[in-house]
Design a protein around this motif. Structure first.
Motif, PDB file in Angstrom:
ATOM      1  N   SER A 277       0.839  -1.211   0.000  1.00 26.71           N
ATOM      2  CA  SER A 277       0.000   0.000   0.000  1.00 26.71           C
ATOM      3  C   SER A 277       0.867   1.252   0.000  1.00 26.71           C
ATOM      4  O   SER A 277       0.527   2.254  -0.638  1.00 26.71           O
ATOM      5  CB  SER A 277      -0.936   0.010   1.210  1.00 26.71           C
TER       6      SER A 277
ATOM      7  N   GLN B 164      -6.936   0.618  -1.100  1.00 28.45           N
ATOM      8  CA  GLN B 164      -7.329  -0.549  -0.313  1.00 28.45           C
ATOM      9  C   GLN B 164      -8.538  -0.193   0.558  1.00 28.45           C
ATOM     10  O   GLN B 164      -9.461  -0.991   0.699  1.00 28.45           O
ATOM     11  CB  GLN B 164      -6.149  -1.006   0.555  1.00 28.45           C
TER      12      GLN B 164
ATOM     13  N   ASP C 261      -5.280  -1.569  -5.367  1.00 30.22           N
ATOM     14  CA  ASP C 261      -4.773  -2.090  -4.098  1.00 30.22           C
ATOM     15  C   ASP C 261      -5.842  -2.959  -3.433  1.00 30.22           C
ATOM     16  O   ASP C 261      -6.798  -2.447  -2.860  1.00 30.22           O
ATOM     17  CB  ASP C 261      -4.356  -0.934  -3.182  1.00 30.22           C
ATOM     18  N   GLU C 262      -5.649  -4.257  -3.507  1.00 28.11           N
ATOM     19  CA  GLU C 262      -6.596  -5.226  -2.937  1.00 28.11           C
ATOM     20  C   GLU C 262      -8.028  -4.915  -3.365  1.00 28.11           C
ATOM     21  O   GLU C 262      -8.929  -4.809  -2.541  1.00 28.11           O
ATOM     22  CB  GLU C 262      -6.452  -5.292  -1.416  1.00 28.11           C
TER      23      GLU C 262
HETATM   24 MG    MG Z   1      -1.918  -2.867   1.990  1.00 27.45          MG
END
Ligand code: MG
Ligand code: ADP
Length: 278
Positions: A53, A97, A175-176
């Protein structure tokens, strides 16, 4: 929007080179090299706290990080010297995220006012928003509601994907994107991004823990980020290998390297009453 050049050495590429950075005085990134071309998908996988991240935040210019070396360029132009809005205007997109809640601003408001919106026509924007929402199973009622407020984790990820579909960036950092999504949502969202790579030449840096996302959003390259470095790169098969083996080998290698480099505190540093000769 300027014409995109897709040929020529070094042109139209998103390049992270020798990137080192710290946060709160702690070194997090220790030399990251990743180069992405149009239509390519690069997956970054790695243990919790590896700096994934952090990498995405630094690329987009989130405040609070200190870049200590290296560069991030798009078409050879340095992005790190630019404010976030200019990076976005250049064609960079970050799906965070943890997407930010913005009370008082709806998705329609945001995209209508965005300089990135490629249409000034309200009806056209409305049509595109609804078409994009349908593509990923996102309820139309959320389009007029305050951005991300009271949305479930999965709804937020659909929201981010919808923005990507409308804004049509050139390079996206995800991000994710899979976290919080149910299985159907995961498939729809991954397919939407995969389609953008094929239809619009979108280049993707996708951070994920699970190869399930990568079954639909097919990576050309997989990188393992551990201890602030790209510990290994490979093809899609590396994601399957990690699913079985986990990150133990990378985490152990990092601990050994730190111990050798004297990065690990000695017994007497941890316990001031310990016998220094023990
Ligand atoms: Mg992360
Ligand atoms: P990942 O996304 O790979 O799980 P992160 O990039 O979120 O990891 O975090 C990397 C490391 O940096 C973690 O050890 C985290 O605790 C630390 N970190 C992140 N932000 C800060 C901060 N503002 N101050 C101090 N440490 C931070």
């Amino acid at each position: 929007m300027p014409e995109r050049t897709t040929d020529g050495a070094g042109e139209s590429r998103f390049v992270i080179s020798g990137l080192t950075a710290s946060v709160g005085g702690k070194e997090i990134l220790r030399g990251i090299d990743i180069e992405i071309g149009p239509g390519e998908v690069h997956a970054v996988m790695g243990p919790n706290g590896a700096g994934k991240s952090t990498l995405s935040h630094i690329i987009m210019g989130k405040p609070g990080y200190e870049v200590t070396g290296g560069s991030v360029t798009l078409d050879g132009v340095d992005l790190l010297a630019q404010p976030t809005w200019k990076r976005a205007q250049a064609g960079l997109f970050l799906a965070m995220q943890y997407p930010t809640e913005v009370p008082g601003v709806s998705l329609v408001d945001m995209l209508a006012n965005s300089a990135l919106s490629t249409t000034a026509d309200e009806d056209e924007l409305d049509r595109r928003l609804k078409a994009e929402a349908d593509r990923i199973g996102f309820d139309h009622q959320f389009l007029a509601r305050p951005l991300n407020v009271d949305l479930s984790g999965g709804e937020k990820k659909r929201n981010e994907t919808l923005q990507l579909g409308v804004v049509k960036p050139r390079y996206a950092i995800l991000d994710e994107l899979d976290s919080g999504l149910d299985i159907d949502g995961l498939r729809l969202v991954a397919r939407r991004v995969e389609a953008a790579t094929e239809e619009d030449g979108l280049g993707v840096l996708v951070i994920t823990h699970y190869s399930r996302l990568l079954n639909e959003l097919k990576p050309d390259h997989v990188h393992v980020l551990a201890g602030g470095r790209i510990a290994r790169s490979g093809g899609p098969e590396l994601a399957d290998e990690l699913e079985t083996s986990g990150y133990a080998e990378y985490v152990e290698a990092e601990s050994r390297a730190e111990a050798t480099a004297g990065g690990r505190p000695s017994a007497s540093e941890l316990d001031p009453f310990a016998d220094p000769l023990a």
